[in-house]
Motif scaffolding. Structure first.
Motif, PDB file in Angstrom:
ATOM      1  N   ASP A  15       0.808  -1.228   0.000  1.00 14.65           N
ATOM      2  CA  ASP A  15       0.000   0.000   0.000  1.00 14.65           C
ATOM      3  C   ASP A  15       0.836   1.270   0.000  1.00 14.65           C
ATOM      4  N   GLU A 202      -3.445  12.043   8.842  1.00 16.44           N
ATOM      5  CA  GLU A 202      -4.487  11.526   7.952  1.00 16.44           C
ATOM      6  C   GLU A 202      -5.644  12.512   7.843  1.00 16.44           C
ATOM      7  N   LEU A 205      -4.589  15.545   5.662  1.00  8.31           N
ATOM      8  CA  LEU A 205      -4.472  15.191   4.243  1.00  8.31           C
ATOM      9  C   LEU A 205      -5.836  14.956   3.605  1.00  8.31           C
ATOM     10  N   ARG A 206      -6.734  14.335   4.343  1.00  7.06           N
ATOM     11  CA  ARG A 206      -8.076  14.111   3.794  1.00  7.06           C
ATOM     12  C   ARG A 206      -8.804  15.444   3.603  1.00  7.06           C
ATOM     13  N   THR A 209      -7.340  17.220   0.446  1.00  4.94           N
ATOM     14  CA  THR A 209      -7.774  16.651  -0.839  1.00  4.94           C
ATOM     15  C   THR A 209      -9.267  16.849  -1.063  1.00  4.94           C
ATOM     16  N   ILE A 215      -3.669  14.780  -4.239  1.00  2.00           N
ATOM     17  CA  ILE A 215      -2.673  14.239  -3.324  1.00  2.00           C
ATOM     18  C   ILE A 215      -1.288  14.211  -3.958  1.00  2.00           C
ATOM     19  N   ARG A 238       0.991   6.287   2.980  1.00  2.00           N
ATOM     20  CA  ARG A 238      -0.127   5.354   2.803  1.00  2.00           C
ATOM     21  C   ARG A 238      -1.341   6.036   2.173  1.00  2.00           C
ATOM     22  N   LEU A 239      -1.414   7.345   2.269  1.00  4.13           N
ATOM     23  CA  LEU A 239      -2.513   8.086   1.651  1.00  4.13           C
ATOM     24  C   LEU A 239      -2.145   8.621   0.266  1.00  4.13           C
TER      25      LEU A 239
END
Length: 312
Positions: A15, A202, A205-206, A209, A215, A238-239
């Protein structure tokens, strides 16, 4: 002892990205707070050694006013004496239009602007309000783009601010979106005081985006104040993040946090990425040699755990 002699085990994770670009900030962010002025010859050799180690993005200096950062008053001299290596980019930090003028005069092709996610830090670092900082950046970015330059946008205090406390992900996302809308090609999210943890990474970053910043245009810039820089980096990878800022030997620190240990060390990052089977193009032994050399120049041990393990 070298990295190959240690026998670094490699386990490829499904991943994670196959390749990561390291945005090396040692020559600028790493050295800018040094009290004793580092000679131009040393800075030029440092950049040459970093390129020889396989790093392809080397943030060389900043055209900030010498009054504010005396260590980088020699920016034009460093760039003039630099011997560019094919395939290597040498971006510089540009705070305002005067800085852009100097960058254009020096033939720079890649620049970065440095914004804030919080009101207090914008006031303290830029002498502008959170909204006013955009008015300062707009003409810089517009002119740079018109001249064919690539522009990166840094955003500081993305996870915590020493005056305001935790920073909401939505606030970071909104600031980042405004900078990208100006024409910046990349957004570097900075954990300036090193307080982030993977779940917070996380969430930010979410949020970024979700407001439209792709991303693949996002980079991360972690400080290791609380020992979380590598775990935060892994969460970002991972993202889908594929650009990570770091500083050779862990050079640099944060003047806004007590006991801050500074930037994520490039060697520590490369050790982790090599172990995960992620390609960087960096020769870890040459890089460790470079940081050991710079530690001798500065007269103190390298903060990097990997440098200390490989070079003692």
């Amino acid at each position: 002892m070298g990295a190959r002699e240690v026998g670094l085990p490699q386990v490829v994770a499904a991943d994670l990205p196959e390749r990561v670009t390291i945005w090396e900030v040692g020559a600028r962010d790493g050295l800018q707070n040094e009290q004793a002025v580092v000679p131009v010859d040393v800075k030029v050799e440092f950049l040459a050694r970093l390129a020889d180690a396989g790093l392809t993005t080397l943030e060389a200096t900043s055209f900030v006013h010498p009054k504010w950062v005396p260590q980088l008053a020699d920016a034009a001299d460093v760039l003039a004496r630099l011997s560019p290596v094919d395939g290597v980019r040498y971006p510089v930090l540009v705070p305002n239009e005067k800085g852009l003028d100097r960058a254009l005069e020096a033939g720079v092709r890649h620049i970065a602007v440095f914004g804030s996610a919080t009101e207090t830090f914008a006031q303290r670092n830029l002498n502008r309000s959170l909204d006013e900082q955009f008015a300062m950046f707009e003409p810089v970015v517009a002119r740079a783009v018109a001249e064919g330059l690539d522009v990166r946008a840094y955003v500081s205090m993305c996870f915590g601010d020493p005056w305001e406390g935790p920073v909401q992900p939505a606030q970071v996302a909104a600031v980042g979106a405004r900078l990208m809308a100006m024409g910046c090609s990349q957004l570097s999210l900075g954990d300036t005081i090193g307080v982030a943890t993977p779940g917070h990474v996380e969430a930010v970053l979410r949020a970024v985006t979700e407001v439209g910043t792709p991303i693949d245009a996002v980079a991360v810039h972690f400080h290791d104040t609380y020992g979380q820089a590598l775990s935060n980096t892994l969460a970002a990878l991972r993202l889908g993040v594929t650009t990570v800022d770091s500083s050779a030997g862990g050079l640099g620190g944060c003047p806004y946090a007590e006991s801050a240990t500074g930037n994520l060390a490039t060697e520590d990052l490369v050790w982790m990425l090599d172990g995960l089977g992620i390609h960087t193009g960096v020769d870890l032994d040459r890089l460790a040699d470079t940081s050991a050399w710079m530690a001798t120049v500065l007269g103190r041990p390298s903060p990097s755990r990997v440098v200390r393990a490989l070079r003692g």
